[in-house]
Design a protein around this motif. Structure first.
Motif, PDB file in Angstrom:
ATOM      1  N   ALA A 198     -13.347 -22.228 -46.607  1.00 12.07           N
ATOM      2  CA  ALA A 198     -11.927 -22.215 -46.248  1.00 12.07           C
ATOM      3  C   ALA A 198     -11.670 -21.213 -45.124  1.00 12.07           C
ATOM      4  CB  ALA A 198     -11.080 -21.860 -47.469  1.00 12.07           C
ATOM      5  N   ALA A 199     -12.346 -20.068 -45.194  1.00 11.49           N
ATOM      6  CA  ALA A 199     -12.193 -19.047 -44.157  1.00 11.49           C
ATOM      7  C   ALA A 199     -12.732 -19.552 -42.821  1.00 11.49           C
ATOM      8  CB  ALA A 199     -12.920 -17.773 -44.573  1.00 11.49           C
ATOM      9  N   ASP A 200     -13.883 -20.219 -42.864  1.00 10.57           N
ATOM     10  CA  ASP A 200     -14.461 -20.775 -41.636  1.00 10.57           C
ATOM     11  C   ASP A 200     -13.564 -21.851 -41.045  1.00 10.57           C
ATOM     12  OD1 ASP A 200     -16.652 -19.129 -41.788  1.00 10.57           O
ATOM     13  OD2 ASP A 200     -17.953 -20.613 -42.739  1.00 10.57           O
ATOM     14  N   ASP A 201     -12.979 -22.680 -41.925  1.00  8.00           N
ATOM     15  CA  ASP A 201     -12.090 -23.749 -41.474  1.00  8.00           C
ATOM     16  C   ASP A 201     -10.852 -23.156 -40.802  1.00  8.00           C
ATOM     17  OD1 ASP A 201     -11.258 -26.570 -41.377  1.00  8.00           O
ATOM     18  OD2 ASP A 201      -9.717 -25.939 -42.791  1.00  8.00           O
ATOM     19  N   GLU A 202     -10.280 -22.122 -41.412  1.00  2.00           N
ATOM     20  CA  GLU A 202      -9.103 -21.479 -40.838  1.00  2.00           C
ATOM     21  C   GLU A 202      -9.451 -20.793 -39.520  1.00  2.00           C
ATOM     22  OE1 GLU A 202      -5.392 -20.397 -40.005  1.00  2.00           O
ATOM     23  OE2 GLU A 202      -6.022 -21.778 -41.594  1.00  2.00           O
ATOM     24  N   LYS A 203     -10.646 -20.234 -39.445  1.00  2.00           N
ATOM     25  CA  LYS A 203     -11.099 -19.593 -38.206  1.00  2.00           C
ATOM     26  C   LYS A 203     -11.198 -20.621 -37.082  1.00  2.00           C
ATOM     27  CE  LYS A 203     -14.774 -16.615 -36.394  1.00  2.00           C
ATOM     28  NZ  LYS A 203     -16.058 -15.939 -36.727  1.00  2.00           N
ATOM     29  N   ASP A 204     -11.724 -21.800 -37.401  1.00  2.00           N
ATOM     30  CA  ASP A 204     -11.836 -22.874 -36.412  1.00  2.00           C
ATOM     31  C   ASP A 204     -10.459 -23.350 -35.965  1.00  2.00           C
ATOM     32  OD1 ASP A 204     -14.581 -22.773 -36.542  1.00  2.00           O
ATOM     33  OD2 ASP A 204     -14.763 -24.434 -37.963  1.00  2.00           O
ATOM     34  N   LYS A 205      -9.537 -23.447 -36.928  1.00  2.00           N
ATOM     35  CA  LYS A 205      -8.179 -23.893 -36.601  1.00  2.00           C
ATOM     36  C   LYS A 205      -7.479 -22.885 -35.702  1.00  2.00           C
ATOM     37  CE  LYS A 205      -7.306 -26.741 -40.703  1.00  2.00           C
ATOM     38  NZ  LYS A 205      -6.490 -26.905 -41.917  1.00  2.00           N
ATOM     39  N   GLU A 206      -7.662 -21.596 -36.005  1.00  2.00           N
ATOM     40  CA  GLU A 206      -7.014 -20.567 -35.183  1.00  2.00           C
ATOM     41  C   GLU A 206      -7.594 -20.561 -33.770  1.00  2.00           C
ATOM     42  OE1 GLU A 206      -4.239 -17.869 -34.165  1.00  2.00           O
ATOM     43  OE2 GLU A 206      -4.377 -19.055 -36.012  1.00  2.00           O
ATOM     44  N   LYS A 207      -8.874 -20.845 -33.655  1.00  2.00           N
ATOM     45  CA  LYS A 207      -9.495 -20.947 -32.337  1.00  2.00           C
ATOM     46  C   LYS A 207      -8.866 -22.098 -31.556  1.00  2.00           C
ATOM     47  CE  LYS A 207     -13.927 -21.735 -30.002  1.00  2.00           C
ATOM     48  NZ  LYS A 207     -15.370 -22.030 -30.188  1.00  2.00           N
ATOM     49  N   GLU A 208      -8.650 -23.235 -32.231  1.00  2.00           N
ATOM     50  CA  GLU A 208      -8.031 -24.386 -31.572  1.00  2.00           C
ATOM     51  C   GLU A 208      -6.587 -24.076 -31.193  1.00  2.00           C
ATOM     52  OE1 GLU A 208      -7.473 -29.222 -32.175  1.00  2.00           O
ATOM     53  OE2 GLU A 208      -8.483 -28.024 -33.720  1.00  2.00           O
ATOM     54  N   ARG A 209      -5.861 -23.371 -32.071  1.00  2.00           N
ATOM     55  CA  ARG A 209      -4.485 -22.986 -31.760  1.00  2.00           C
ATOM     56  C   ARG A 209      -4.445 -22.121 -30.503  1.00  2.00           C
ATOM     57  NH1 ARG A 209      -4.434 -21.367 -37.453  1.00  2.00           N
ATOM     58  NH2 ARG A 209      -3.654 -23.091 -38.712  1.00  2.00           N
ATOM     59  N   ASN A 210      -5.355 -21.165 -30.412  1.00  2.00           N
ATOM     60  CA  ASN A 210      -5.389 -20.286 -29.243  1.00  2.00           C
ATOM     61  C   ASN A 210      -5.722 -21.054 -27.976  1.00  2.00           C
ATOM     62  OD1 ASN A 210      -4.693 -17.894 -30.577  1.00  2.00           O
ATOM     63  ND2 ASN A 210      -6.812 -17.474 -31.153  1.00  2.00           N
ATOM     64  N   GLU A 211      -6.589 -22.044 -28.083  1.00  2.00           N
ATOM     65  CA  GLU A 211      -6.921 -22.867 -26.919  1.00  2.00           C
ATOM     66  C   GLU A 211      -5.708 -23.662 -26.452  1.00  2.00           C
ATOM     67  OE1 GLU A 211     -10.187 -25.189 -28.322  1.00  2.00           O
ATOM     68  OE2 GLU A 211     -11.681 -23.615 -27.933  1.00  2.00           O
ATOM     69  N   ILE A 212      -4.917 -24.150 -27.406  1.00  2.00           N
ATOM     70  CA  ILE A 212      -3.712 -24.903 -27.062  1.00  2.00           C
ATOM     71  C   ILE A 212      -2.672 -23.975 -26.443  1.00  2.00           C
ATOM     72  CG2 ILE A 212      -1.780 -26.230 -28.000  1.00  2.00           C
ATOM     73  CD1 ILE A 212      -3.739 -27.341 -30.101  1.00  2.00           C
ATOM     74  N   GLN A 214      -3.284 -21.293 -24.745  1.00  2.00           N
ATOM     75  CA  GLN A 214      -3.773 -20.995 -23.401  1.00  2.00           C
ATOM     76  C   GLN A 214      -3.521 -22.169 -22.458  1.00  2.00           C
ATOM     77  OE1 GLN A 214      -8.001 -20.213 -23.182  1.00  2.00           O
ATOM     78  NE2 GLN A 214      -7.810 -19.086 -21.269  1.00  2.00           N
ATOM     79  N   MET A 215      -3.780 -23.383 -22.938  1.00  2.00           N
ATOM     80  CA  MET A 215      -3.517 -24.582 -22.138  1.00  2.00           C
ATOM     81  C   MET A 215      -2.043 -24.646 -21.747  1.00  2.00           C
ATOM     82  SD  MET A 215      -1.848 -27.736 -22.478  1.00  2.00           S
ATOM     83  CE  MET A 215      -1.767 -27.952 -24.264  1.00  2.00           C
ATOM     84  N   SER A 216      -1.163 -24.345 -22.700  1.00  2.00           N
ATOM     85  CA  SER A 216       0.274 -24.393 -22.460  1.00  2.00           C
ATOM     86  C   SER A 216       0.683 -23.412 -21.361  1.00  2.00           C
ATOM     87  CB  SER A 216       1.030 -24.078 -23.758  1.00  2.00           C
ATOM     88  OG  SER A 216       2.427 -24.057 -23.542  1.00  2.00           O
ATOM     89  N   GLN A 217       0.176 -22.190 -21.445  1.00  2.00           N
ATOM     90  CA  GLN A 217       0.521 -21.187 -20.438  1.00  2.00           C
ATOM     91  C   GLN A 217      -0.025 -21.552 -19.065  1.00  2.00           C
ATOM     92  OE1 GLN A 217       2.640 -18.580 -20.897  1.00  2.00           O
ATOM     93  NE2 GLN A 217       2.941 -19.582 -22.879  1.00  2.00           N
ATOM     94  N   GLN A 218      -1.236 -22.065 -19.026  1.00  2.00           N
ATOM     95  CA  GLN A 218      -1.830 -22.473 -17.750  1.00  2.00           C
ATOM     96  C   GLN A 218      -1.054 -23.629 -17.123  1.00  2.00           C
ATOM     97  OE1 GLN A 218      -5.855 -23.360 -18.908  1.00  2.00           O
ATOM     98  NE2 GLN A 218      -6.557 -21.243 -18.688  1.00  2.00           N
ATOM     99  N   THR A 219      -0.638 -24.571 -17.974  1.00  2.00           N
ATOM    100  CA  THR A 219       0.120 -25.734 -17.482  1.00  2.00           C
ATOM    101  C   THR A 219       1.468 -25.307 -16.926  1.00  2.00           C
ATOM    102  OG1 THR A 219      -0.962 -27.183 -19.085  1.00  2.00           O
ATOM    103  CG2 THR A 219       1.097 -27.966 -18.121  1.00  2.00           C
ATOM    104  N   LEU A 220       2.152 -24.407 -17.629  1.00  2.47           N
ATOM    105  CA  LEU A 220       3.449 -23.930 -17.151  1.00  2.47           C
ATOM    106  C   LEU A 220       3.293 -23.182 -15.827  1.00  2.47           C
ATOM    107  CD1 LEU A 220       5.120 -22.692 -20.453  1.00  2.47           C
ATOM    108  CD2 LEU A 220       5.714 -24.724 -19.136  1.00  2.47           C
ATOM    109  N   ALA A 221       2.235 -22.397 -15.705  1.00  4.77           N
ATOM    110  CA  ALA A 221       1.992 -21.669 -14.453  1.00  4.77           C
ATOM    111  C   ALA A 221       1.806 -22.644 -13.294  1.00  4.77           C
ATOM    112  CB  ALA A 221       0.763 -20.770 -14.606  1.00  4.77           C
ATOM    113  N   ARG A 222       1.073 -23.738 -13.526  1.00  4.52           N
ATOM    114  CA  ARG A 222       0.871 -24.762 -12.504  1.00  4.52           C
ATOM    115  C   ARG A 222       2.199 -25.442 -12.155  1.00  4.52           C
ATOM    116  NH1 ARG A 222      -3.027 -29.197 -14.046  1.00  4.52           N
ATOM    117  NH2 ARG A 222      -2.410 -29.878 -11.949  1.00  4.52           N
ATOM    118  N   LYS A 276      -3.450 -32.846 -27.342  1.00  3.37           N
ATOM    119  CA  LYS A 276      -2.879 -31.813 -28.201  1.00  3.37           C
ATOM    120  C   LYS A 276      -1.745 -31.128 -27.455  1.00  3.37           C
ATOM    121  CE  LYS A 276      -5.860 -31.950 -31.721  1.00  3.37           C
ATOM    122  NZ  LYS A 276      -5.485 -32.084 -33.150  1.00  3.37           N
ATOM    123  N   GLY A 277      -0.835 -30.543 -28.211  1.00  8.33           N
ATOM    124  CA  GLY A 277       0.280 -29.887 -27.554  1.00  8.33           C
ATOM    125  C   GLY A 277       0.936 -28.833 -28.414  1.00  8.33           C
ATOM    126  N   LEU A 278       1.903 -28.156 -27.804  1.00  4.11           N
ATOM    127  CA  LEU A 278       2.611 -27.071 -28.479  1.00  4.11           C
ATOM    128  C   LEU A 278       4.079 -27.130 -28.094  1.00  4.11           C
ATOM    129  CD1 LEU A 278       2.521 -24.395 -30.101  1.00  4.11           C
ATOM    130  CD2 LEU A 278       2.049 -23.223 -27.942  1.00  4.11           C
TER     131      LEU A 278
END
Length: 204
Positions: free
Chosen positions: A33-47, A49-57, A94-96
């Protein structure tokens, strides 16, 4: 007396063995469960980051968009990759969504069905801007489908004094920008695209 004592010891060992197995199972489940949550948080952070990069563009391509996004009730940013082979194809993304009033995050997903002849991979980013609470909550909580029209022309909004330059009105209170590798698109396409909450990534 000796056999009775031996039986007591045997039963005690069986209970200890069962307890140890149960404890190991609990540890394993907790670790998974901890590993799964760690993977999910990594994906959340990637999203994020994508959101901020897209807005900057977007702000670089259309400076007025920064004011539009900042003053909106909320906004949502998506990244999509579509693969098209001959007569059909599909795309996932994916989106935020961010509520500007509360700063609450809602992770979302998108699915696109493409039709028509062609081959290739299409990558693009989409930014939604919501004028009011009803438009934002409807999009986030009930999902939304861009299916009534194949495209929408990006244009200046007279009633907003041009603050939505480069965006298209795709629904009541909902504006949409689309970014490609070449920059801000003036003809926005999105027929057959569905947007909905990502139940796996949202914590509640």
């Amino acid at each position: 007396p000796q056999p009775a004592h031996t039986e007591i010891v045997r039963r005690w060992l069986v209970k200890v063995h069962r307890f140890v197995i149960a404890l190991l199972c609990l540890v394993a489940v907790t670790a998974l469960a901890a590993d799964d949550e760690k993977d999910k948080e990594k994906e959340r952070n990637e999203i994020r980051q994508m959101s901020q990069q897209t807005l900057a563009r977007l702000y670089k391509a259309e400076p007025s968009a920064k004011t539009a996004v900042g003053k909106a009730y909320g906004y949502a940013v998506f990244s999509n990759t579509g693969i098209k082979i001959l007569f059909g194809g599909s795309g996932n993304g994916k989106g935020l969504a961010i509520n500007n009033q509360t700063k609450a995050e809602t992770f979302m997903k998108m699915f696109e069905i493409q039709a028509g002849l062609g081959m290739g991979v299409k990558k693009f980013r989409v930014i939604f801007v919501f004028d009011n609470e009803k438009a934002f909550n409807g999009f986030v909580n009930s999902g939304w489908e861009f299916g009534g029209q194949s495209s929408a022309a990006a244009k200046t909004s007279p009633e907003k004094g041009g603050s939505m330059q480069g965006a298209a009105s795709v629904s009541d209170g909902v504006w949409m920008y689309q970014m490609t590798d070449k920059g801000l698109a003036l003809e926005l396409t999105g027929k057959g695209t569905k947007y909905s909450k990502d139940k796996d990534l949202n914590k509640s």
